[in-house]
Scaffold this active site. Structure first.
Site, short mmCIF file in Angstrom:
data_model
loop_
_atom_site.label_atom_id
_atom_site.label_comp_id
_atom_site.label_asym_id
_atom_site.label_seq_id
_atom_site.Cartn_x
_atom_site.Cartn_y
_atom_site.Cartn_z
N SER A 248 66.50 20.35 -26.99
CA SER A 248 67.80 20.90 -27.32
C SER A 248 68.69 20.86 -26.08
O SER A 248 68.97 19.78 -25.57
CB SER A 248 67.64 22.32 -27.88
OG SER A 248 68.80 22.75 -28.51
N ASP B 199 68.49 19.05 -39.03
CA ASP B 199 68.79 19.92 -37.89
C ASP B 199 70.24 20.39 -37.96
O ASP B 199 71.16 19.57 -37.98
CB ASP B 199 68.54 19.16 -36.59
CG ASP B 199 68.51 20.05 -35.36
OD1 ASP B 199 69.06 21.17 -35.42
OD2 ASP B 199 67.95 19.62 -34.35
N HIS C 250 65.61 21.76 -36.58
CA HIS C 250 65.60 21.86 -35.12
C HIS C 250 64.21 22.13 -34.56
O HIS C 250 63.88 21.65 -33.48
CB HIS C 250 66.56 23.00 -34.71
CG HIS C 250 66.97 22.95 -33.28
ND1 HIS C 250 67.71 21.92 -32.75
CD2 HIS C 250 66.76 23.83 -32.25
CE1 HIS C 250 67.95 22.16 -31.48
NE2 HIS C 250 67.38 23.30 -31.14
#
Length: 687
Positions: free
Chosen positions: A540, A625, A660
C-alpha cells in the site's frame, strides 16, 4: 496444454499505449496507460489475465517449492485451536478454529468454561459459497440475546449488516447494505447505531435502527457532508455512552449520548478545530480526553461529564517531548495509559484511588504490546498481548494491584520451535540529515556479518502507523534458510513520537524514502548483506515506498516485492471520485496547490519511471481493492515493462476476486505467502 500457448506465455505482455495527457499548473503529464481505469473494457481484464498467465508461467518451476513452503508453514500452525476466553456478564466468549476449515468459529459458554458450548457464528458456513469472505463486525447485545454481524463477500469493504436471535437462531428480516464495521448497541438491546458508506467508501451517515423494523424507518442522526471526514460510532468501556466520532487526518470532533436513552440527542464535546485531535474515555462523572491541543505528542485532560466543553478541561498528564500518549483505558479504580517512548510501546498503570503509578516492564530489546479483550469495567485485571520477532503472540492477564502477570496462552508453534535459536536486536542507521533511524532485526543464531546473507528489509512510513515488531511462524521458512529479516522504522510512522510522523508527510515526505535508503545502506555497510543479496518489501503506502526508493537508487536493491502499491500519487489524489482521495490531502498535500503538486510529482513512482535498470520485481493487485485501485499497480507494471533496460524479472499478480488485504481464509493467505517466499528464494538462487 498446447505447446505454442506455453511458449507464448514465457514472453511478458505488452500493454497497449493510448496517449492521454494530464494538464495542471501548466504542466503536462503523459499517461499512456490511463485507459486501464475502465474495468468494463474487455481489454483491461484481458491484460490483467495475460499478466497473471505470464506470472504463472515464469513461476511454474517453483511450484514444488511453493508447495513445500506452504506445507512447512501449515505444519507450524495448530489448526484446531482456541482463543483465550474472556468473561462478559454471565458468559465466557471465545473463538476457535478446526483443522481443514479456513475461518474462525465464534462461541460462548454460560456461567462456566465447563458449560455446554453455544456456537454464535460459524464463518465457514457463511463463506462456503463465496470466493472471498470477510467478517466486519461481531457484537452481542448487552442482554446477550441478539447478535449483530456484517460481511463483505467481494473485498470491496462494503459490508451487509445482519441481526440474529441467539435463542431461535433466526435472522431478522432486515439486511442493511453499504455499511462500514462501525457500530454500537444501546443499552436497551434493541436499538443500534450503524454507519453507511458513500460512493467513495467513506462512512458518512449515522443511523439509529430498532432491530426487526423496516430500515426505511431508521432515523438519520448525522450526515457528514465534508468529504475529508470519516464518521465512526462506538461505545465507552463503561457502556454508559455512545460516541459519535468525526475525524479527518488531522482534526477530530466527538459527540456523546447516554446509552440508556438512545432516542435523545447527541451532545458535542468540542467543535472541530483544524489541526486539533482528541479522543474520549469515560470514568464515573468524568471524561478523560487525549488531545494534541498545543501538545504535538498529546496530553491527557479531564472534564466533568455534565460540562465537557474545552474551557473545563484540566490537565492530568502534561505534554512531554520524549513520550507520546497513544490512548487510555479506564477501569473502576485504574487508568491504563498506552504510550510510545524511545521507539517502543509502553503501558503505564495509575490507581485512581491513591494516585500511585507504575510501568509494566517488558524484557526484549524490540517488541510490540497491545490491549487485549478487556470488556469488564469493574476489575483489577488488565489483559494485553505481547509479541516480538522471536516470541509468539502471548496473552497475559496482569493484576494492576499486585503487579503479577499470568501467561494465559502463547500461540503454539508446532514442530519444535526454540526461540533461543534466534536472535533479535535493534540497531540504528544515520539518515541523510543526521537523524538516527531504528531498525529491528531478526535472524538465526550464528549468522555472520560477511556480506553474503540474503536479507529482507521491509517498511511502511505513512499515516503515523508504527510498524509492529511481531512474530510470524511463516517467517521461519526464510529464517531457517539463512535469511536475515528487518523492519526499518522510518519517518512517517510514529515509532519515535508524533514529530517522527510529521517529519515524514506533506513537504517532508522524502524523509521517508531517504530514511529507508539509509537503513539499506547501513545493513550493507555493517556486513549484514550486500546489494546483490538485498530484497525489500512493502504494501500500500509501503508500496509507494518501494517505488520511490527503486527510482532513486535501483542499484542498491536486488529484489522488490510491492503489495497493492500506491504508486500513481498525483493522479489518484487529484481524483476526488475515487475512495479516500480527498481524505489524503491532509496526509500528502493537495496537488491543486502547485507547491504540493511539484513536490508530489517529484517522488510519485509512476511519474518517475525511467529508461534504466531496475531490480527484480513482484507486484500484486486486487481487482476489488477500494483503497489502491487495481490500475495503479497495473499501470506501473506496464510502464516499467516499456522503459526498463534490464533483463530482470517483472511480475504482476492480480487477485481477481479480492481487495486490499488479498485472499481471505487462512489457507489461501498461506499460499500467497508461499508464492512470495518462493519468488524471493528463486531470485536469491536458493531453490
Amino acid at each position: 496444454m498446447n505447446r505454442a500457448i506455453s511458449l507464448e506465455k514465457t514472453f511478458p505482455p505488452a500493454a497497449e499505449k493510448q496517449p492521454y495527457v494530464h494538464d495542471l499548473h501548466g504542466d503536462q503529464r503523459h499517461d499512456d496507460y490511463f485507459w486501464m481505469r475502465d474495468r468494463q473494457d474487455p481489454k483491461v481484464i484481458a491484460y490483467l489475465e495475460a499478466e497473471n498467465a505470464y506470472t504463472q508461467s515464469v513461476m511454474q518451476h517453483t511450484e514444488e517449492l511453493q508447495t513445500m513452503l506452504y506445507q512447512e508453514m501449515l505444519a507450524r500452525i495448530q489448526e484446531t485451536d482456541l482463543s483465550v476466553p474472556y468473561r462478559k456478564g454471565d458468559f465466557y466468549y471465545y473463538s476457535r478454529t478446526e483443522e481443514g476449515k479456513a475461518y474462525s468459529i465464534y462461541c460462548r459458554k454460560r456461567g462456566s468454561l465447563d458449560a455446554p458450548e453455544e456456537v454464535l457464528l460459524d464463518q465457514n458456513q457463511l463463506a462456503a459459497e463465496h470466493e472471498f469472505f470477510q467478517l466486519g463486525l461481531l457484537q452481542v447485545s448487552p442482554d446477550h440475546q441478539l447478535l449483530a454481524y456484517s460481511v463483505d463477500t467481494s473485498g470491496s469493504e462494503r459490508y451487509t449488516l445482519f441481526f440474529m436471535d441467539l435463542e431461535t437462531r433466526q435472522l431478522f428480516p432486515e439486511g442493511i447494505t453499504e455499511t462500514s464495521p462501525a457500530f454500537a448497541w444501546a443499552n436497551d438491546s434493541k436499538t443500534v447505531f450503524y454507519t453507511q458508506v458513500d460512493a467513495t467508501n467513506r462512512p458518512f451517515k449515522l443511523f439509529r435502527h430498532e432491530v426487526g423494523n423496516n430500515t426505511a424507518e431508521d432515523a438519520l442522526i448525522h450526515h457528514e457532508a465534508d468529504d475529508s471526514y470519516f464518521l465512526g460510532v462506538g461505545k465507552t468501556r463503561s457502556e454508559a455512552y455512545i460516541l459519535l466520532h468525526l475525524e479527518s487526518k488531522i482534526t477530530s470532533e466527538v459527540h456523546y449520548l447516554e446509552a440508556n436513552n438512545p432516542t435523545d440527542e447527541f451532545r458535542l464535546i468540542h467543535p472541530r478545530s483544524p489541526g486539533m485531535e482528541y479522543g474520549i474515555e469515560h470514568h464515573n462523572d468524568s471524561f478523560y480526553i487525549v488531545t494534541n491541543d498545543n501538545a504535538i505528542n498529546f496530553k491527557l485532560m479531564k472534564a466533568p461529564v455534565d460540562a465537557p466543553a474545552k474551557e473545563n478541561w484540566q490537565t492530568v498528564i502534561p505534554h512531554r517531548e520524549d513520550v507520546m500518549i497513544s490512548g487510555v483505558s479506564a477501569f473502576a479504580d485504574h487508568l491504563v495509559i498506552y504510550e510510545q517512548a524511545a521507539g517502543l510501546p509502553t503501558i503505564r498503570v495509575r490507581q485512581l484511588s491513591t494516585g500511585d503509578e507504575h510501568d509494566i516492564e517488558f524484557p526484549e530489546p524490540t517488541y510490540d504490546v497491545s490491549p487485549g479483550g478487556n470488556p469488564e469495567f469493574n476489575t483489577t485485571i488488565l489483559r494485553f498481548s505481547y509479541t516480538s520477532l522471536v516470541t509468539p503472540n502471548s496473552v497475559y492477564d496482569y493484576n494492576m494491584e499486585t503487579r503479577e502477570r499470568e501467561l494465559k496462552k502463547e500461540t503454539p508453534v508446532l514442530g519444535g520451535y526454540d526461540k533461543t535459536q534466534y536472535v533479535s536486536e535493534r540497531i540504528t542507521a544515520t539518515a541523510a540529515d543526521g537523524t538516527q533511524v531504528p531498525i529491528s532485526i531478526v535472524c538465526k543464531k550464528g549468522i555472520e556479518k560477511n556480506g553474503a546473507n540474503p536479507f529482507l528489509l521491509t517498511g511502511y512510513g505513512s499515516y503515523g502507523f508504527s510498524y509492529p515488531v511481531s512474530f510470524s511462524s511463516s517467517r521461519l521458512s526464510l529464517l531457517d534458510r539463512g535469511v536475515v529479516m528487518a523492519i526499518a522504522h522510518i519517518r512517517g510512522g510514529a515509532e519515535m513520537g508524533r514529530t517522527w510522523y510529521e517529519d515524514g508527510k506533506f513537504l517532508k515526505k522524502k524523509n521517508t524514502f531517504t530514511d529507508f535508503i539509509a537503513c539499506a545502506e547501513h545493513v550493507v555497510a555493517e556486513g549484514w548483506t550486500s546489494s546483490d543479496r538485498l530484497a525489500i518489501s512493502g504494501g500500500s503506502a509501503g508500496g509507494l515506498l518501494m517505488g520511490a526508493v527503486i527510482n532513486a537508487r535501483p542499484e542498491l536493491f536486488n529484489i522488490v516485492v510491492a503489495h497493492v502499491p500506491f504508486v500513481d500519487v498525483v493522479t489518484t489524489i487529484l481524483d476526488t471520485s475515487l475512495p479516500l482521495s480527498a481524505l489524503e490531502w491532509e496526509e500528502w498535500g493537495n496537488p491543486n496547490d502547485k507547491a504540493y503538486y511539484d513536490y508530489m510529482k517529484s517522488y510519485s513512482p509512476y511519474d518517475n519511471v525511467e529508461a534504466k535498470d531496475y531490480p527484480h520485481l513482484l507486484i500484486t493487485a486486487g481487482l476489488n481493492d477500494s483503497r489502491v485501485q487495481y490500475w495503479e499497480p497495473a499501470k506501473w507494471t506496464a510502464k516499467l515493462r516499456s522503459l526498463k533496460t534490464d533483463k530482470n524479472i517483472l511480475l504482476l499478480k492480480t487477485n481477481m476476486g479480492a481487495g486490499h488485504g488479498g485472499a481471505s481464509g487462512r489457507y489461501e493467505r498461506l499460499k500467497e505467502i508461499a508464492f512470495e517466499y518462493a519468488f524471493l528464494l528463486d531470485r536469491w538462487g536458493m531453490v
